[in-house]
Design a protein around this motif. Structure first.
Motif, PDB file in Angstrom:
ATOM      1  N   ASP A   9      17.257  -6.688  13.934  1.00 30.92           N
ATOM      2  CA  ASP A   9      18.449  -7.405  14.971  1.00 30.92           C
ATOM      3  C   ASP A   9      17.682  -8.218  15.752  1.00 30.92           C
ATOM      4  N   ALA A  10      17.809  -9.552  15.788  1.00 28.97           N
ATOM      5  CA  ALA A  10      16.992 -10.250  16.717  1.00 28.97           C
ATOM      6  C   ALA A  10      17.598 -10.426  17.939  1.00 28.97           C
ATOM      7  N   GLU A  11      18.915 -10.187  18.108  1.00 28.13           N
ATOM      8  CA  GLU A  11      19.401  -9.905  19.689  1.00 28.13           C
ATOM      9  C   GLU A  11      18.949  -8.609  20.330  1.00 28.13           C
ATOM     10  N   ARG A  12      19.100  -7.703  19.695  1.00 29.75           N
ATOM     11  CA  ARG A  12      18.477  -6.361  20.366  1.00 29.75           C
ATOM     12  C   ARG A  12      17.001  -5.955  20.166  1.00 29.75           C
ATOM     13  N   LYS A  13      16.473  -6.924  19.545  1.00 33.81           N
ATOM     14  CA  LYS A  13      14.908  -6.582  19.243  1.00 33.81           C
ATOM     15  C   LYS A  13      14.777  -5.221  18.545  1.00 33.81           C
ATOM     16  N   THR A  14      15.359  -4.833  17.625  1.00 31.74           N
ATOM     17  CA  THR A  14      14.888  -3.377  16.977  1.00 31.74           C
ATOM     18  C   THR A  14      14.909  -3.861  15.292  1.00 31.74           C
ATOM     19  N   ALA A  15      14.105  -3.098  14.820  1.00 30.97           N
ATOM     20  CA  ALA A  15      14.177  -3.127  13.534  1.00 30.97           C
ATOM     21  C   ALA A  15      14.174  -1.555  12.875  1.00 30.97           C
ATOM     22  N   PHE A  16      14.717  -1.284  11.884  1.00 34.28           N
ATOM     23  CA  PHE A  16      14.828  -0.040  11.000  1.00 34.28           C
ATOM     24  C   PHE A  16      14.422  -0.110   9.552  1.00 34.28           C
ATOM     25  N   CYS A  17      13.666   0.593   9.262  1.00 38.70           N
ATOM     26  CA  CYS A  17      13.061   0.798   7.857  1.00 38.70           C
ATOM     27  C   CYS A  17      13.778   2.222   7.156  1.00 38.70           C
ATOM     28  N   LEU A  18      14.207   1.718   5.820  1.00 34.20           N
ATOM     29  CA  LEU A  18      14.614   2.869   5.155  1.00 34.20           C
ATOM     30  C   LEU A  18      13.468   3.289   3.965  1.00 34.20           C
ATOM     31  N   ILE A  19      12.911   4.375   4.127  1.00 34.84           N
ATOM     32  CA  ILE A  19      11.697   4.595   3.239  1.00 34.84           C
ATOM     33  C   ILE A  19      12.037   6.110   2.473  1.00 34.84           C
ATOM     34  N   LYS A  20      11.714   6.303   1.304  1.00 37.50           N
ATOM     35  CA  LYS A  20      11.624   7.224   0.827  1.00 37.50           C
ATOM     36  C   LYS A  20       9.980   7.895   0.829  1.00 37.50           C
ATOM     37  N   ALA A  21       9.840   9.128   1.484  1.00 37.26           N
ATOM     38  CA  ALA A  21       8.587   9.571   1.842  1.00 37.26           C
ATOM     39  C   ALA A  21       8.842  11.051   1.882  1.00 37.26           C
ATOM     40  N   PRO A  22       7.628  11.788   1.255  1.00 34.42           N
ATOM     41  CA  PRO A  22       7.553  13.064   1.595  1.00 34.42           C
ATOM     42  C   PRO A  22       7.887  13.870   2.838  1.00 34.42           C
ATOM     43  N   ILE A  37       0.927  -1.352  -0.175  1.00 31.65           N
ATOM     44  CA  ILE A  37       0.150   0.063  -0.113  1.00 31.65           C
ATOM     45  C   ILE A  37       0.807   1.499  -0.063  1.00 31.65           C
ATOM     46  N   GLU A  38       2.089   1.018  -0.244  1.00 34.53           N
ATOM     47  CA  GLU A  38       3.003   2.395  -0.199  1.00 34.53           C
ATOM     48  C   GLU A  38       2.908   3.429  -0.878  1.00 34.53           C
ATOM     49  N   GLU A  39       2.400   3.255  -2.185  1.00 37.58           N
ATOM     50  CA  GLU A  39       2.011   3.912  -3.178  1.00 37.58           C
ATOM     51  C   GLU A  39       0.767   5.038  -2.817  1.00 37.58           C
ATOM     52  N   GLN A  40      -0.079   4.564  -1.875  1.00 36.75           N
ATOM     53  CA  GLN A  40      -1.183   5.471  -1.686  1.00 36.75           C
ATOM     54  C   GLN A  40      -0.946   6.350  -0.673  1.00 36.75           C
ATOM     55  N   PHE A  41       0.278   6.357  -0.184  1.00 36.23           N
ATOM     56  CA  PHE A  41       0.883   7.452   0.726  1.00 36.23           C
ATOM     57  C   PHE A  41       2.142   7.970   0.263  1.00 36.23           C
ATOM     58  N   ASP A  42       2.597   7.858  -1.169  1.00 38.42           N
ATOM     59  CA  ASP A  42       3.686   8.535  -1.857  1.00 38.42           C
ATOM     60  C   ASP A  42       5.011   8.060  -0.955  1.00 38.42           C
ATOM     61  N   CYS A  43       4.731   6.757  -0.584  1.00 39.81           N
ATOM     62  CA  CYS A  43       6.194   6.397  -0.061  1.00 39.81           C
ATOM     63  C   CYS A  43       6.696   5.187  -0.906  1.00 39.81           C
ATOM     64  N   LYS A  44       8.278   4.683  -0.463  1.00 43.59           N
ATOM     65  CA  LYS A  44       8.557   3.679  -1.218  1.00 43.59           C
ATOM     66  C   LYS A  44       9.494   3.019  -0.016  1.00 43.59           C
ATOM     67  N   GLY A  45       9.198   1.837   0.324  1.00 40.08           N
ATOM     68  CA  GLY A  45      10.027   0.989   1.404  1.00 40.08           C
ATOM     69  C   GLY A  45      11.088   0.502   0.526  1.00 40.08           C
ATOM     70  N   MET A  46      12.226   1.206   0.860  1.00 38.61           N
ATOM     71  CA  MET A  46      13.641   0.480   0.195  1.00 38.61           C
ATOM     72  C   MET A  46      14.175  -0.747   0.679  1.00 38.61           C
ATOM     73  N   THR A  47      14.263  -0.842   2.253  1.00 43.80           N
ATOM     74  CA  THR A  47      14.600  -1.872   2.743  1.00 43.80           C
ATOM     75  C   THR A  47      14.583  -1.634   4.102  1.00 43.80           C
ATOM     76  N   TYR A  48      15.108  -2.765   4.909  1.00 45.44           N
ATOM     77  CA  TYR A  48      15.036  -2.737   6.406  1.00 45.44           C
ATOM     78  C   TYR A  48      16.100  -3.719   6.909  1.00 45.44           C
ATOM     79  N   TRP A  49      16.246  -3.549   8.481  1.00 42.68           N
ATOM     80  CA  TRP A  49      17.328  -4.203   9.064  1.00 42.68           C
ATOM     81  C   TRP A  49      16.649  -4.778  10.300  1.00 42.68           C
TER      82      TRP A  49
END
Length: 363
Positions: free
Chosen positions: A39-52, A25-37
């Protein structure tokens, strides 16, 4: 880039599914999800997104799956790639319907600085030759230990390592190798100093890895040791290795109280260093220490008394101001917290054996 602190039962597969929901659904919000990371050990996730804007990112996440980020920062994709090695999804690592990425964004950041005598390097052809030789040796060593160079100016280097073990091995190798690359008669280079810190791309401050970069740079420049490492780096390393390296005379490992003191000390220093009316005894009060405690802390970490440290700090700043042509000598003297140009010239000459006005002519 956004940060998600996830619960202990979240797996890499869960995060991959959420990523797929965003992509639908990214196009509905003028976004593009490029990738993510993830970390199972630290329980963190980071999303890289092109967005207005940040609001569009939140709305997309909310509509797709309802999992909102804890923090969002604006980033340059080139810098992201320098730190993390990619700005798009890696190839599938298994024969599954979705691309499960179990790839931490945690990095060990190295700041390396070549300490030299600026007075001896002006118009020096030999300096240029040695500088290039040193530069090539440093870059080659980074590559050997899978370090990624984020920034460099041939006098300082900022590098990112996925492995703390590799970062520490690289630091030792650099200290050993540069002893032989820099001839003993080349007096313009005094020493090589390295600071190692570790952290995540999105933390308290607004920049990518900003907290971690600032700490690695600060401990490199401030601490009187060839290699200085933070408490997190030491703890992480000791989980996987013996701690013999800590006994090495090249390394100083900071504890948490020392790190806290350094952060408070540098924060305060930035506020007062160019105030000509500031009394050094007030420094201790601002940090909540007695005069004797403050003296011992500063002396043990920097190798200098508080008075000497502040004086050298001002003079080092004046060198930067002269190089960047930030006014005449009188203006620079006052901007660097000296009460008079004559006293500034006296202190400058005592440290560098040249008057600031004469030095300015060589820049």
């Amino acid at each position: 880039m956004d940060r998600h602190d996830v619960s202990s039962d979240v797996t890499a597969e869960h995060v991959a599914q959420l990523h797929q929901e965003d992509l639908k659904i990214e196009e509905q919000f003028d976004c593009k999800g490029m990738t993510y990371w993830f970390d199972a050990e630290r329980k963190t996730a980071f999303c890289l997104i092109k967005a207005p804007n940040k609001e569009a990112v939140c709305k997309m996440h909310d509509f797709a799956h309802g999992v909102l980020p804890h923090k969002i920062i604006e980033v340059d994709e080139t810098i992201v790639e320098s730190f993390l090695g990619r700005i798009e999804d890696p190839k599938k690592t298994s024969d599954t319907e979705i691309n499960i990425i179990d790839d931490p964004a945690f990095r060990c950041i190295m700041y390396l600085e070549l300490s030299h005598n600026s007075m001896e390097r002006q118009n020096n052809y030999q300096y240029s030759l040695f500088s290039e030789k040193i530069h090539q040796s440093i870059i080659k060593t980074f590559k050997k230990y899978e370090g990624r160079v984020v920034q460099s100016d041939n006098e300082s280097y900022l590098a990112s390592f996925k492995s703390i073990s590799n970062a520490i091995s690289c630091a030792f190798n650099l200290q050993h190798k540069l002893k032989f690359v820099i001839p003993k008669f080349e007096k313009s280079f005094k020493k090589v100093k390295i600071g190692l810190s570790a952290g995540l791309p999105v933390e308290e401050k607004a920049g990518l890895f900003e907290d971690t970069v600032n700490l690695s740079k600060t401990i490199c420049q401030l601490i009187n040791s060839p290699i200085t490492i933070t408490n997190d780096v030491r703890v992480y390393y000791e989980k996987r290795h013996t701690n013999d390296f800590l006994k090495n005379e090249l390394v100083q490992s900071l504890n948490l109280s020392e790190e806290a003191f350094i952060k408070n000390f540098t924060d305060c220093l930035e506020k007062i260093w160019n105030d000509p009316n500031f009394q050094i005894q007030n420094f201790a009060k601002l940090l909540g220490y007695s005069q004797s405690q403050f003296y011992r802390k500063v002396k043990s970490l920097t190798g200098k008394s508080p008075v000497q440290f502040l004086s050298d700090y001002k003079l080092d700043k004046s060198i930067e101001f002269i190089h960047h042509k930030k006014g005449n000598i009188s203006e620079i003297a006052f901007d660097c917290g000296f009460n008079s140009p004559s006293y500034f010239s006296k202190c400058f000459f005592k440290k560098y054996h040249i008057l600031p006005s004469q030095y300015q002519l060589t820049c």
